[in-house]
Design an enzyme around this catalytic site. Sequence first.
Site, short mmCIF file in Angstrom:
data_model
loop_
_atom_site.label_atom_id
_atom_site.label_comp_id
_atom_site.label_asym_id
_atom_site.label_seq_id
_atom_site.Cartn_x
_atom_site.Cartn_y
_atom_site.Cartn_z
N ARG A 1 118.25 41.13 -89.21
CA ARG A 1 119.00 41.05 -87.94
C ARG A 1 119.90 39.80 -87.90
O ARG A 1 121.04 39.86 -87.47
CB ARG A 1 118.04 40.98 -86.75
CG ARG A 1 117.04 42.11 -86.67
CD ARG A 1 117.46 43.22 -85.71
NE ARG A 1 116.38 44.15 -85.49
CZ ARG A 1 116.11 45.21 -86.26
NH1 ARG A 1 116.87 45.50 -87.30
NH2 ARG A 1 115.09 46.01 -85.99
N GLU B 1 101.36 52.58 -80.79
CA GLU B 1 102.75 52.96 -81.08
C GLU B 1 102.84 53.91 -82.28
O GLU B 1 102.87 53.47 -83.43
CB GLU B 1 103.61 51.71 -81.36
CG GLU B 1 105.05 52.07 -81.67
CD GLU B 1 105.96 50.86 -81.92
OE1 GLU B 1 105.46 49.73 -81.99
OE2 GLU B 1 107.17 51.07 -82.05
N LYS C 1 103.20 53.74 -76.69
CA LYS C 1 104.60 53.39 -76.98
C LYS C 1 105.18 54.43 -77.94
O LYS C 1 105.14 54.26 -79.17
CB LYS C 1 104.66 51.97 -77.58
CG LYS C 1 106.04 51.56 -78.05
CD LYS C 1 106.15 50.06 -78.25
CE LYS C 1 107.47 49.69 -78.89
NZ LYS C 1 107.80 48.27 -78.83
N SER D 1 113.06 51.81 -78.53
CA SER D 1 114.44 52.31 -78.52
C SER D 1 114.79 52.97 -79.86
O SER D 1 115.65 53.87 -79.89
CB SER D 1 115.45 51.22 -78.15
OG SER D 1 115.37 50.11 -79.01
N GLY D 2 114.18 52.54 -80.94
CA GLY D 2 114.23 53.28 -82.21
C GLY D 2 115.58 53.44 -82.87
O GLY D 2 115.77 54.36 -83.65
N GLY D 3 116.54 52.59 -82.52
CA GLY D 3 117.86 52.71 -83.14
C GLY D 3 118.90 53.34 -82.21
O GLY D 3 120.06 53.49 -82.59
#
Length: 336
Positions: free
Chosen positions: A31, A175, A217, A259-261
């Site tokens: 990132r 998750e 999640k 949000s996964g992308g």
Amino acid sequence: MSELNKIVLKIISNGKGILAADESNGTMTKRLEAVNVPSTPENRLSFRETLFSSKSMGEYIGGVILYDETIKQKTSFGVSIPDLISSSGAIPGIKVDTGTKDLANSTEEKITEGLDGLRERLKKYYELGARFSKWRGVYSVSKEYPSKLAIHSNAHALARYSAIVQESRMVPIVEPEVLMDGDHSADICLKKTSEVIKKCFEELILHKVDLSGIILKPNMILAGNQSKDKIFGEEVAQKTLQCLENSVPSEVPGIAFLSGGQLEIESTENLNLINKNNKTKFIMTYSFGRALQQSALKIWSKNNKDKELTQNTFNHRAKMCSLAAIGKWSKELENK
Ligand code: 13P
């Protein structure tokens, strides 16, 4: 009401959600390098400290998931990171899985590790101030995947993790992430995600996990990112709700989506529509990583001396997500 249930509600009630700032050093390096910042412990701390001391923390963020490095760090003004988070009114949490490895006998799939020594690690994290934790299982989608083996073994690990976390008086975030990589349709995502979540609850119940003291999640139901038949807005909301209504036991207090992308506004809009159409009694909120931090990271990378600029960007995103968590977001508010 149990202690665990109280923690859950403190994290996700009243339009609050979770800031998933638990990127491992490997992920955080990707990132930071994407915005031309060297990934040093000081830089990782500086960005995170900027977010954690912003004003939206008290208003919109009920919990922050941290990585092992961060929970042990002190801010530039000498306060421990968990204390900084607690002083805003949010609850510090900790990612406790140690990442994924190839799943033996199905090596294109992944199994999440980290159960060895977990009880002992949790004791230290509790002393540092953590009151909830996270473990992520990942599932890829193709004609033959996720296999029964991957679905079963990841559910088993998630359940063992959850039982140990509750024994340590902390709330487990469960998750199971069905990845959006691939050209599969949204209906395949719906089918596979339902199968994955049902198996998780079968194992959680077998392991006597108190379902009123967990947060689920999951991913939203989307077509694969290479699919020609993408779905949007209302259809994402309908299919996501259909999946959860049919696979999550009613004792579960809340669901906090990854949000996964998805893009920031896309995930906010989808969450808003999920809440507008939500007829269940589950709280539906956010546990976003990229969708809460992406814009703030870009701004910070160019103006890291100007904390306020980064914080304003983060405050706006957190406010938008919080409005979506109560079904009161609209596109026009994005530009105000
Ligand atoms: P994203 O919202 O970026 O998918 O991150 C959430 C998360 O915690 C992934 O494990």
